[in-house]
Design a protein around this motif. Structure first.
Motif, short mmCIF file in Angstrom:
data_model
loop_
_atom_site.label_atom_id
_atom_site.label_comp_id
_atom_site.label_asym_id
_atom_site.label_seq_id
_atom_site.Cartn_x
_atom_site.Cartn_y
_atom_site.Cartn_z
N MET A 169 45.60 33.08 46.50
CA MET A 169 46.70 33.31 45.58
C MET A 169 47.19 32.01 44.95
O MET A 169 47.49 31.95 43.75
N GLY A 170 47.24 30.94 45.75
CA GLY A 170 47.67 29.67 45.20
C GLY A 170 46.75 29.16 44.12
O GLY A 170 47.20 28.56 43.13
N CYS A 189 33.59 37.73 47.44
CA CYS A 189 34.69 38.66 47.73
C CYS A 189 34.97 38.77 49.21
O CYS A 189 35.15 39.86 49.76
N GLY A 190 35.02 37.61 49.88
CA GLY A 190 35.52 37.55 51.25
C GLY A 190 37.03 37.46 51.24
O GLY A 190 37.70 37.80 50.25
N ASN A 195 41.95 37.64 47.81
CA ASN A 195 43.31 37.24 47.49
C ASN A 195 43.42 36.62 46.10
O ASN A 195 44.46 36.73 45.45
N ALA A 196 42.35 35.99 45.64
CA ALA A 196 42.34 35.55 44.25
C ALA A 196 42.34 36.76 43.31
O ALA A 196 43.00 36.75 42.26
N ALA A 252 36.95 31.29 35.90
CA ALA A 252 35.99 31.69 36.93
C ALA A 252 36.39 30.99 38.22
O ALA A 252 36.54 29.76 38.23
N ILE A 253 36.59 31.75 39.27
CA ILE A 253 37.01 31.20 40.55
C ILE A 253 35.86 31.36 41.54
O ILE A 253 35.43 32.48 41.81
#
Length: 360
Positions: A169-170, A189-190, A195-196, A252-253
């Motif tokens: 989230m941060g 997607c772990g 959370n992202a 893109a994360i």
């Protein structure tokens, strides 16, 4: 106390008795209730971060109850329900004074040289991963690595806040700074990636594209807020992202930590897009990107612990869960005992789960 100890890289952790000292001036003794198993723990156990000392107790995503405090501790007291975070801080260095606590140069992860170690086996000092060592019945840590959570917060859920949740989230709010209407892709997607994804939903992203190789993880990503999913093993994820968005994403994360996926994150960007790397790569990994792409103002950056100020961020994140807005229960795939920890670590890369929790 009983603790899971790393004695050799690539070998199973050994559950054994470890002596733990009493709190010194600014330290806190915590009775651990639960500790999440993070991929960073696997990186150390497998030797991908070979600078780590041994013997060492791993685990850094923990929650518990304060048992005792040192005489200089002012903000914590026995009985407090708390979360630990690797982003301990000194409050005095240039980064802390700039509000960038996660970049602190003196995280107080160990006692000063010459003092008795916090942990030992006989006369041998035992290191604490990230200054925490959560795979143990008790933790002795700096008070600056601890944050209080509301009494209503279940501690097995609270444990996730200190790493997976605050990192994912941060990153969206502090490092990438996603704005309403933007397109976001999340690779991996772990626990952190999920959370992202839910943070991108909170930020008002138009499209949230989840990318992974496991169908079960993509299905879970949809529950967390993904509007589109891509099976990275079924084709070119870059082409798929460009097809969905009509040219690429604004953000893109990358939550895997491998050169190939970091490169993919950069190449799926639209003009002026930003790729943010939060997965932890192995020491020595290198990434190559096209220099020409930089001229279209694409950016590649990293973020540590979500660039968060964890004592502040954990407060509002915990409240979001208690208000029913933040998904945490859905992150926990299994609850295990300390003696079962090796099976979870060794099977992590192939696991379809999000987070396993060691419960004491």
């Amino acid at each position: 106390m009983r603790a899971a100890v790393l004695t050799e890289f690539g070998r199973p952790l050994e559950v054994m008795e470890v002596d733990i000292d009493k709190p010194s001036d600014d330290e806190v003794l915590i009775e651990v209730a639960a500790c999440g198993i993070c991929h960073s723990d696997l990186n150390v156990q497998s030797g991908n971060l070979p600078f780590s000392p041994r013997p060492q107790v791993l685990g850094h995503e923990a929650a518990g109850v304060v048992e005792a405090v040192g005489p200089a501790v002012r903000n914590l007291a026995p009985g407090d329900r708390v979360v630990t975070c690797p982003s301990g801080f000194c409050g005095r260095c240039r980064w802390c004074m700039s509000g960038l606590l996660h970049l602190c140069v003196d995280k107080r992860r160990a006692r000063a040289e010459g003092l008795a170690p916090r942990l030992r086996i006989g006369n041998q000092p035992v290191a604490q991963f990230a200054g925490l060592a959560g795979f143990a019945e008790k933790m002795l840590v700096s008070e600056q690595a601890v944050a209080v959570v509301p009494d209503a917060m279940p501690l097995d859920r609270a444990a996730l806040l200190g790493c997976a949740v605050v990192t994912g989230m941060g990153t969206v709010f502090n490092a990438a700074r996603v704005r309403p209407g933007q397109n976001v892709a999340v690779i991996g997607c772990g626990g952190v990636g999920l959370n992202a994804i839910q943070a991108a939903r909170f930020a008002g992203a138009r499209r949230i594209i989840a990318i992974d190789r496991l169908a079960s993880k993509l299905e879970r990503a949809s529950r967390f807020g993904a509007t589109h999913t891509i099976d990275a093993g079924a084709g070119d994820p870059i082409a798929a992202v460009r097809d969905i968005t009509g040219g690429g994403v604004d953000h893109a994360i990358e939550a895997v930590g491998r050169p190939a996926t970091i490169t993919q994150a950069f190449e799926m960007l639209a003009v002026r897009g930003t790729a943010t790397v939060i997965g932890v790569p192995a020491v020595g990994d290198q990434v190559t990107i096209s220099a020409m792409d930089l001229l279209s103002e694409r950016r590649l950056q990293g973020a540590q612990m979500g660039s968060s100020r964890f004592p502040l961020d954990l407060e509002w994140i915990a409240q979001m869960y208690l208000d029913g807005r933040l998904l945490l229960d859905e992150l926990i795939s299994s609850r295990i005992t300390l003696d079962e920890i090796d099976d979870q670590l060794l099977g992590m890369d192939a696991s379809s789960g999000a987070r396993s929790i060691v419960v004491f």
